[in-house]
Write an enzyme that holds these catalytic residues in place. Structure first.
Site, PDB file in Angstrom:
ATOM      1  N   LYS A   1       1.075  -1.216   0.038  1.00  0.00           N
ATOM      2  CA  LYS A   1      -0.386   0.264  -0.270  1.00  0.00           C
ATOM      3  C   LYS A   1       1.135   1.212   0.078  1.00  0.00           C
ATOM      4  O   LYS A   1       2.144   1.101   0.607  1.00  0.00           O
ATOM      5  CB  LYS A   1      -0.672   0.016   1.653  1.00  0.00           C
TER       6      LYS A   1
ATOM      7  N   SER B   1      -9.365   1.395   3.325  1.00  0.00           N
ATOM      8  CA  SER B   1      -8.951   2.172   2.383  1.00  0.00           C
ATOM      9  C   SER B   1      -7.243   1.569   1.520  1.00  0.00           C
ATOM     10  O   SER B   1      -6.838   2.227   0.947  1.00  0.00           O
ATOM     11  CB  SER B   1      -7.755   3.523   3.453  1.00  0.00           C
TER      12      SER B   1
ATOM     13  N   SER C   1      -9.162  -1.040   7.510  1.00  0.00           N
ATOM     14  CA  SER C   1      -9.115  -0.832   6.308  1.00  0.00           C
ATOM     15  C   SER C   1      -8.385  -1.688   5.483  1.00  0.00           C
ATOM     16  O   SER C   1      -8.126  -1.987   4.599  1.00  0.00           O
ATOM     17  CB  SER C   1      -8.498   0.765   6.112  1.00  0.00           C
TER      18      SER C   1
END
Lengths: 506, 113
Positions: free
Chosen positions: A80, A155, A179
């Site tokens: 990420k 997210s 997330s």
């Protein structure tokens, strides 16, 4: 999708170690898949094919030379974009960091590098991890491989889309309020949020420091456990890091897969989709979760309903604590030392340049949260909002403590609904926040929680959440592995194997 | 950023609602320039969010202590040993503006000051 891009990391690792497959070959298969699919999916913000192939070549050469390599050597991985990576662009999904190349590696990135993994790229995310759909990315939205018109969760939606879509064998995400778990749930993956402090936060671009935690996203429970062990453990550079040995979770996953849960006490949380608390939940989601609970009973678990009344206040408490900490953390983005600077033309002073930089560099959700956090922390309001939210956090933790007196794990849906259409909640912050309803309590209490696929509703994946006491991450993996193994056996294949069929039919 | 002084205190009193003026004031405190459009848009949205989060007030917290952190840790220190830090050139390479081996920043005081 080629065979290589659908296999588990465990099988890929076996082939690499056995010399049946080279890292270059494997890395190239993933890069080809990224080239073919990422224009639609938008899972990555940065891919450096040349660097990945060069790195894979080094690992292959080391293996040929007879070097002692770890079990992860040569396996590609995606990170990420919230993890800083030395010399590799890192944006946290924000324009304010566009083009920035960090001068150091996050501890988890360094550990994966040392383990011999090959970095495929940095995955898309909601700006500064604020969101549940990845539509808040300042660059582009990410799409769900199960249905490109739907969100991949957030997210960590770039990571979920990449792993589900065959663009990475596994990936790291971060979880502040859900997330990792929610994007894993809506894309048919396994995602685990470790006990707070079990994985280093050094080099994670901070959103809400008392909640942020990195963790694995993978196609199987065992893969997630192996990745967890690779990144976990004490880090002196993170003062909140727990000084304890790396948890033994891969073993728990292997044992859990045998399907014997005799004596395990399971609590079903009433406040998370149970009687009187099912507003906003998809009937299909609740049905899959109910079936999974029955499955656990069938494997010998003792199931009872548990009430945690303070969980009803998790959402308001979280949406005070997280924005408050964010408004403080994001003060560092002032355009002075790194990233974007706007308005520095000699006609504006420092204060104005900071304000213009932040106006230009931050997107709407980040601005909303900074304003809300600034309000909640301001003199005269601090006690009523931030202070009160912190006390509610204690109440939630007490509910967990009381529940764990009587049961070993707590279970619930991971998210109230399946993936929704892109755009449906984008201008309605409260509707967006509701996606985190089930994941927030464990976040606020700092407890480990996993999401494991438990079937489909309306043809879209549903996640089953297992929560455990602090440092008992192994229980999450054990139960998740049992669920996964039982469902795979009944189905005759993995849930994820239905994705290519579905996409072909669409 | 320092905490606001009493006369800078934002908000319309005890009611959980944020007007356009409040949002503008909060944005100023947070060094965030907002367009008129954003002000209009955010005021409505933030009032709805604030109404929702204000529900924490319903909790009976009596003498419940606040929880600041999931893990009770205090005074974590490291051995007092010199370790290498990032090189100056490496750090300045990521800066928006640098001059004479330092960060270059805009003027700090306005002309009237």
């Amino acid at each position: 999708m080629s065979d290589l891009t659908t296999l588990d990391a465990a099988e890929l690792g076996r082939r690499l170690t056995a010399g049946e497959l080279s890292s270059v070959e494997l890395t190239r298969a993933y890069l080809d898949r990224i080239t073919a699919a990422d224009e639609v999916l938008g899972a990555y913000l940065h891919v450096d094919a040349e660097a990945a192939l060069a790195r894979a070549g080094e690992i292959d050469a080391a293996r040929s030379a007879g070097d002692e390599l770890g079990p992860l050597a040569g396996l590609p991985v995606a990170l990420k974009d919230v993890f800083v990576t030395e010399g590799v662009p890192t944006t946290s999904g924000s324009k304010i960091l566009e083009g920035w190349r960090p001068p150091y590696d996050a501890t988890v990135a360094a550990r994966l590098k040392d383990a011999g993994t090959v970095l495929l790229g940095k995955t898309n995310m909601d700006e500064f991890a604020m969101g549940s759909s990845t539509e808040n990315s300042a660059y582009r939205p990410t799409r769900n491989p199960w249905d490109p018109d739907r969100i991949p969760g957030g997210s960590s939606g770039g990571s979920s889309a990449a792993v589900a879509g065959g663009l990475a064998p596994w990936a790291l995400g971060t979880d502040t309020g859900g997330s990792i778990r929610q994007p894993a749930a809506v894309t048919g993956l396994v995602g685990h949020k470790p006990t707070y402090g079990a994985v280093s936060r050094y080099g994670l671009i901070a959103f809400s420091s008392s909640l942020d935690q990195a963790g694995p996203m993978a196609r199987t429970v065992l893969d997630a456990a192996v990745l967890h062990e690779a990144i976990g453990g004490h880090d002196p550079r993170d003062s909140t890091s727990i000084d304890a040995p790396v948890p033994v979770v891969a073993k728990a996953a292997r044992e859990g897969a045998h399907g014997d849960l005799a004596g395990l006490r399971v609590g079903v949380v009433r406040e998370l989709g149970g009687d009187g608390h099912s507003d906003g939940y998809d009937a299909g989601v609740l049905a899959r979760v109910r079936e999974t609970v029955e499955l656990l009973e069938g494997m010998g678990a003792e199931v009872r309903e548990v009430s945690c009344p303070s969980f009803d206040l998790a959402l308001p408490a979280y949406y005070l604590i997280a924005p408050s900490e964010a408004s403080s953390n994001l003060a560092r983005f002032d355009g002075m030392r790194f990233g974007l600077r706007a308005g520095d033309d000699g006609s504006h002073d420092l204060d104005e340049v900071m304000s213009l930089t932040r106006e230009q560099g931050f997107g709407p959700e980040v601005k909303r949260r900074i304003i809300l956090g600034t309000y909640a922390l301001s003199a005269g309001y601090y006690e009523a909002y931030y202070g009160q939210a912190q006390k509610v956090r204690t109440l939630i933790t007490r509910d967990f403590t009381a529940a764990f007196d009587g049961v070993d794990v707590l279970v619930s849906p991971t998210s109230p609904t399946v993936a929704w259409p892109i755009g449906a909640r984008v201008d309605d912050p409260l509707a967006m926040y509701a996606a985190d309803l089930c994941t927030l309590p464990a976040s606020l209490a700092g407890l480990p929680a996993i999401s494991v696929p438990c079937g489909l509703s309306d043809g879209l994946p549903v996640g089953f959440q297992v929560m455990a006491p602090a440092l008992a991450d192994d229980r999450c993996y054990r139960v998740a592995a049992a669920v996964e193994a039982a469902l795979d056996t009944t189905r005759g294949h993995r849930l994820l194997d239905e994705l290519p069929t579905r996409t072909a039919a669409a | 950023m320092s905490s606001p002084s009493p006369q800078e205190r934002p908000g319309p009193g005890d009611t959980a609602g944020l007007g356009r003026q409040d949002v503008a004031q909060l944005a100023r405190l947070a060094r965030l320039a907002l367009t008129d459009e954003e002000l209009d848009h955010f005021a409505g949205q933030l009032s709805a969010v604030l109404d929702a989060v204000a529900q924490v007030g319903k909790a009976d917290v009596g003498d419940v202590p606040p929880m600041t952190h999931a893990v009770p840790l205090t005074n974590v220190t490291r051995p007092d040993v010199v370790t290498p830090s990032l090189l100056r050139d490496v750090v300045l390479a990521g800066a928006p503006a640098a001059e004479d081996d330092r960060f270059r920043v805009p003027q700090i005081l306005g002309e009237e000051q």
